[in-house]
Scaffold this active site. Structure first.
Site, PDB file in Angstrom:
ATOM      1  N   GLU A 184       0.295   8.338  15.811  1.00 42.93           N
ATOM      2  CA  GLU A 184      -0.467   9.570  15.535  1.00 42.93           C
ATOM      3  C   GLU A 184      -1.707   9.228  14.709  1.00 42.93           C
ATOM      4  OE1 GLU A 184       2.798   9.219  15.155  1.00 42.93           O
ATOM      5  OE2 GLU A 184       3.596  10.592  16.634  1.00 42.93           O
ATOM      6  N   LEU A 216       0.850  -1.192   0.000  1.00 41.82           N
ATOM      7  CA  LEU A 216       0.000   0.000   0.000  1.00 41.82           C
ATOM      8  C   LEU A 216       0.889   1.246   0.000  1.00 41.82           C
ATOM      9  CD1 LEU A 216      -2.835   1.360   0.367  1.00 41.82           C
ATOM     10  CD2 LEU A 216      -2.528   1.086   2.831  1.00 41.82           C
ATOM     11  N   GLU A 247       1.715  -0.323   9.907  1.00 43.01           N
ATOM     12  CA  GLU A 247       0.239  -0.404   9.833  1.00 43.01           C
ATOM     13  C   GLU A 247      -0.411   0.808  10.502  1.00 43.01           C
ATOM     14  OE1 GLU A 247      -1.710  -4.112  10.018  1.00 43.01           O
ATOM     15  OE2 GLU A 247       0.116  -5.243   9.567  1.00 43.01           O
TER      16      GLU A 247
HETATM   17  C1  LIG Z   1       9.691  -2.287   8.638  1.00 40.02           C
HETATM   18  C2  LIG Z   1       8.484  -1.747   7.944  1.00 40.02           C
HETATM   19  C3  LIG Z   1       7.583  -2.619   7.359  1.00 40.02           C
HETATM   20  C4  LIG Z   1       6.483  -2.130   6.663  1.00 40.02           C
HETATM   21  N1  LIG Z   1       5.656  -3.002   5.984  1.00 40.02           N
HETATM   22  C5  LIG Z   1       4.698  -2.509   5.171  1.00 40.02           C
HETATM   23  C6  LIG Z   1       3.952  -3.391   4.302  1.00 40.02           C
HETATM   24  O1  LIG Z   1       4.124  -4.611   4.315  1.00 40.02           O
HETATM   25  N2  LIG Z   1       3.066  -2.835   3.439  1.00 40.02           N
HETATM   26  C7  LIG Z   1       2.846  -1.488   3.381  1.00 40.02           C
HETATM   27  O2  LIG Z   1       2.043  -1.055   2.567  1.00 40.02           O
HETATM   28  N3  LIG Z   1       3.518  -0.632   4.191  1.00 40.02           N
HETATM   29  C8  LIG Z   1       4.445  -1.105   5.075  1.00 40.02           C
HETATM   30  N4  LIG Z   1       5.159  -0.246   5.894  1.00 40.02           N
HETATM   31  C9  LIG Z   1       4.901   1.197   5.809  1.00 40.02           C
HETATM   32  C10 LIG Z   1       4.272   1.803   7.069  1.00 40.02           C
HETATM   33  O3  LIG Z   1       2.938   1.419   7.180  1.00 40.02           O
HETATM   34  C11 LIG Z   1       4.489   3.318   6.967  1.00 40.02           C
HETATM   35  O4  LIG Z   1       5.867   3.541   7.188  1.00 40.02           O
HETATM   36  C12 LIG Z   1       3.646   4.099   7.934  1.00 40.02           C
HETATM   37  O5  LIG Z   1       2.292   4.000   7.609  1.00 40.02           O
HETATM   38  C13 LIG Z   1       4.057   5.579   8.000  1.00 40.02           C
HETATM   39  O6  LIG Z   1       4.206   6.142   6.746  1.00 40.02           O
HETATM   40  P1  LIG Z   1       5.539   6.994   6.403  1.00 40.02           P
HETATM   41  O7  LIG Z   1       6.683   6.126   6.760  1.00 40.02           O
HETATM   42  O8  LIG Z   1       5.471   7.487   5.014  1.00 40.02           O
HETATM   43  O9  LIG Z   1       5.524   8.207   7.408  1.00 40.02           O
HETATM   44  P2  LIG Z   1       4.758   9.619   7.200  1.00 40.02           P
HETATM   45  O10 LIG Z   1       3.363   9.386   6.792  1.00 40.02           O
HETATM   46  O11 LIG Z   1       5.604  10.495   6.331  1.00 40.02           O
HETATM   47  O12 LIG Z   1       4.770  10.201   8.676  1.00 40.02           O
HETATM   48  C14 LIG Z   1       5.836  10.948   9.234  1.00 40.02           C
HETATM   49  C15 LIG Z   1       5.376  11.481  10.592  1.00 40.02           C
HETATM   50  O13 LIG Z   1       4.265  12.385  10.403  1.00 40.02           O
HETATM   51  C16 LIG Z   1       3.156  11.951  11.170  1.00 40.02           C
HETATM   52  N5  LIG Z   1       1.909  12.260  10.483  1.00 40.02           N
HETATM   53  C17 LIG Z   1       1.590  12.003   9.184  1.00 40.02           C
HETATM   54  N6  LIG Z   1       0.351  12.408   8.920  1.00 40.02           N
HETATM   55  C18 LIG Z   1      -0.156  12.901  10.095  1.00 40.02           C
HETATM   56  C19 LIG Z   1      -1.409  13.459  10.483  1.00 40.02           C
HETATM   57  N7  LIG Z   1      -2.434  13.580   9.624  1.00 40.02           N
HETATM   58  N8  LIG Z   1      -1.565  13.870  11.746  1.00 40.02           N
HETATM   59  C20 LIG Z   1      -0.548  13.737  12.645  1.00 40.02           C
HETATM   60  N9  LIG Z   1       0.662  13.227  12.341  1.00 40.02           N
HETATM   61  C21 LIG Z   1       0.842  12.805  11.082  1.00 40.02           C
HETATM   62  C22 LIG Z   1       3.369  10.441  11.328  1.00 40.02           C
HETATM   63  O14 LIG Z   1       2.647   9.933  12.432  1.00 40.02           O
HETATM   64  C23 LIG Z   1       4.882  10.372  11.525  1.00 40.02           C
HETATM   65  O15 LIG Z   1       5.198  10.663  12.844  1.00 40.02           O
HETATM   66  C24 LIG Z   1       6.250  -0.731   6.622  1.00 40.02           C
HETATM   67  C25 LIG Z   1       7.145   0.151   7.256  1.00 40.02           C
HETATM   68  C26 LIG Z   1       8.253  -0.336   7.894  1.00 40.02           C
HETATM   69  C27 LIG Z   1       9.219   0.632   8.529  1.00 40.02           C
END
Ligand SMILES: Cc1cc2nc3c(=O)[nH]c(=O)nc-3n(C[C@H](O)[C@H](O)[C@H](O)COP(=O)(O)OP(=O)(O)OC[C@H]3O[C@@H](n4cnc5c(N)ncnc54)[C@H](O)[C@@H]3O)c2cc1C
Length: 380
Positions: free
Chosen positions: A367, A125, A363
Site C-alpha cells: 500500500e 526505524l 521496507e
Molecule cells: C520480519 C520483519 C523485518 C523487519 N525489519 C525491519 C528493520 O530491519 N528495520 C526497520 O526499521 N523495520 C523493519 N521492519 C518493519 C517494517 O518495515 C514494517 O512492519 C512495515 O513498514 C509496516 O509497518 P507496520 O508493521 O507498523 O504496519 P502498519 O503501518 O500499522 O500498517 C498496517 C496496514 O495498514 C496499511 N496502511 C498504513 N498506512 C497506510 C496508508 N497511508 N494508506 C494505505 N494503507 C496504509 C499498511 O499497508 C498495512 O496494510 C520489519 C518487519 C518485519 C515483519
C-alpha cells in the site's frame, strides 16, 4: 539496451549460487525450525565480500553495483530467503546509511568492520506506533551536557540480537516533525542500549527480528549520523536502495519456488501421466516464469539507474511492489502444483510460501509502495 549480464556478473552469480547451495542449502529447514541465526555462514559470506557488496574497496567493500548486488541477493534468496534478508538489511540499510551520511571517521571506524563481516549491522526505524508512518518516531534524543540522550524503543529490527552496530532514528526536534528526526550510531554494550524481545515469526525465521531499547542512553556527539534533523530524509534515500534489494529477494525466492515446482511437475504422476503434461499445470508454470522475468527486468532497471546515479524512488518502489506481489503468487502456485506435499515441510515450497509474505510488508508495505509511486507520478 543490453539485457545480458556481463561475464563478471555471470561468474558472480555462479559463485554465490555455489555458496548458497553448499553452505545454506543443507541447513535451511533446520535453521528455520529452530530459528537459528546462521552466524557461521554469515561470517563466510563476509569472507566472500557479500557483506560489503556495494561499498568501495577503501572501506573493505567489493565495489560492486546494484545489478551485481541484486544478483547476490537473488541467488541467496533462491536457496534461503532468510539469509538474503540478513545480508540485505546489513548492506543496504545499516552500512549504506553510514556510507551515505557518515563522516570519514565514522566510515573508517564502522564501515570497514561491517564490509568484512567482522561486525554485523542493523537499522532501526520502525516503532510500535510508527510503522508505515515512520516519520512519526517517538523515540527521543535530547542534547544534554555535550551528549545525546536517547529514550524509547524500536520494533521489528532485522539482525537486532546479533548486531554490533545499530543505526537508529530518534526525534531531536518535535516541532520540526519529519525534519526533526536524526540518525545515531550505537554500539552493542553502550550503557542504556539493549535488545528486547525476539519475534517468533511466520517466515524468515532464521533471520533475527527484535526490539531495540534505549533508556537514558548517552551518546557522544561523534555518534550523530548525518546532519541533525536529516535522519528521516536520509532514511527515505536509504530505502530507495533497500527496496531494490527486497525486490531482488522476491525474484530469488520466486525463482527457487518455481524451480521446485517445475521439477516436481516432471516427477509426479497422476492419471498415469506426469502432471507437467496437464495444460492447467503448464499454464501455471508459464505464468510463474513470465512474472519472474518481468520482476527481474524491473529490478535490474532500477539497479542500472541507481548505478548511473539517477534518483530511483519511483523505479525501486515499482520493482518492490511488482516483484513482491508476483512472488506471493508464484509461491502460492508452487504449493498448489505440489498438492498436499506442498503443505509438508519435506518440500522447500512450504517455506517459500511462509517466507514470501514478508516481501509485501518489509521496507514499506504494498500500500505504501503504491502511495510512493502515485506521488511520483503526480509530481511529474
Ligand atoms: C520480519 C520483519 C523485518 C523487519 N525489519 C525491519 C528493520 O530491519 N528495520 C526497520 O526499521 N523495520 C523493519 N521492519 C518493519 C517494517 O518495515 C514494517 O512492519 C512495515 O513498514 C509496516 O509497518 P507496520 O508493521 O507498523 O504496519 P502498519 O503501518 O500499522 O500498517 C498496517 C496496514 O495498514 C496499511 N496502511 C498504513 N498506512 C497506510 C496508508 N497511508 N494508506 C494505505 N494503507 C496504509 C499498511 O499497508 C498495512 O496494510 C520489519 C518487519 C518485519 C515483519
Amino acid at each position: 539496451m543490453d539485457f545480458e549480464l556481463t561475464q563478471e556478473q555471470v561468474q558472480l552469480r555462479k559463485m554465490v549460487r555455489d555458496f548458497a547451495e553448499r553452505e545454506l542449502g543443507p541447513h535451511v529447514l533446520e535453521w528455520d525450525e529452530a530459528q537459528t541465526f546462521p552466524l557461521e555462514a554469515v561470517k563466510k559470506a563476509g569472507e566472500l565480500g557479500l557483506l560489503g557488496a556495494i561499498f568501495p574497496e577503501e572501506y573493505g567493500g567489493s565495489d560492486l553495483g546494484y545489478i551485481d548486488y541484486s544478483v547476490i541477493i537473488e541467488e541467496l534468496a533462491r536457496v534461503d530467503p532468510s539469509f538474503a534478508l540478513i545480508v540485505a538489511a546489513h548492506n543496504s540499510l545499516c552500512s549504506n546509511h553510514i556510507y551515505l551520511a557518515g563522516t570519514e571517521d565514522q566510515k573508517q571506524k564502522y564501515l570497514s568492520k561491517l564490509t568484512t563481516g567482522e561486525w554485523i549491522g542493523c537499522w532501526s526505524l520502525t516503532e510500535p506506533e510508527a510503522g508505515s508512518d515512520a516519520g512519526g518516531t517517538r523515540t527521543t534524543a535530547v542534547h544534554r551536557s555535550g551528549a545525546w540522550v536517547l529514550n524509547g524503543g524500536k520494533t521489528f529490527t532485522t539482525n537486532a540480537h546479533h548486531a554490533q552496530v545499530c543505526v537508529a532514528m530518534a526525534l531531536t526536534d518535535r516541532a520540526a516533525s519529519h525534519h526533526g528526526v536524526s540518525a545515531f550510531i550505537l554500539e552493542s554494550g553502550t550503557p542504556g542500549f539493549r535488545v528486547g524481545k525476539k519475534e517468533n515469526k511466520l517466515g524468515m525465521r532464521s533471520s533475527d527480528t527484535g526490539e531495540v531499547l534505549f533508556s537514558d542512553c548517552a551518546l557522544p556527539e561523534s555518534q550523530l549520523l548525518g546532519k541533525p534533523g536529516e535522519g528521516f530524509v536520509d532514511s527515505l534515500r536509504i530505502l530507495d536502495g533497500g527496496r531494490i534489494s527486497i525486490a531482488a529477494l522476491s525474484v530469488g525466492l520466486a525463482q527457487g519456488a518455481y524451480e521446485a515446482a517445475l521439477h516436481y511437475s516432471k516427477q509426479r504422476k497422476q492419471f498415469g501421466r506426469f502432471i507437467s503434461e496437464f495444460q492447467a499445470i503448464q499454464h501455471k508454470l508459464a505464468d510463474m516464469a513470465t512474472s519472474i522475468e518481468a520482476s527481474r527486468l524491473l529490478v535490474y532497471r532500477a539497479g542500472a539507474m541507481k548505478d548511473a546515479g539517477l534518483r530511483v524512488t519511483k523505479e525501486s518502489s515499482m520493482a518492490k511492489l511488482f516483484a513482491s506481489e508476483a512472488a506471493v503468487k508464484v509461491a502460492d502456485e508452487a504449493v498448489q502444483i505440489h498438492g498436499g506435499y506442498g503443505f509438508i515441510k519435506d518440500y522447500p515450497v512450504e517455506k517459500f510460501y511462509r517466507d514470501v509474505k514478508l516481501c509485501t510488508i518489509g521496507e514499506g508495505t504494498s500500500e505504501i509502495q503504491r502511495l510512493v509511486i502515485a506521488r511520483q507520478l503526480l509530481k511529474d
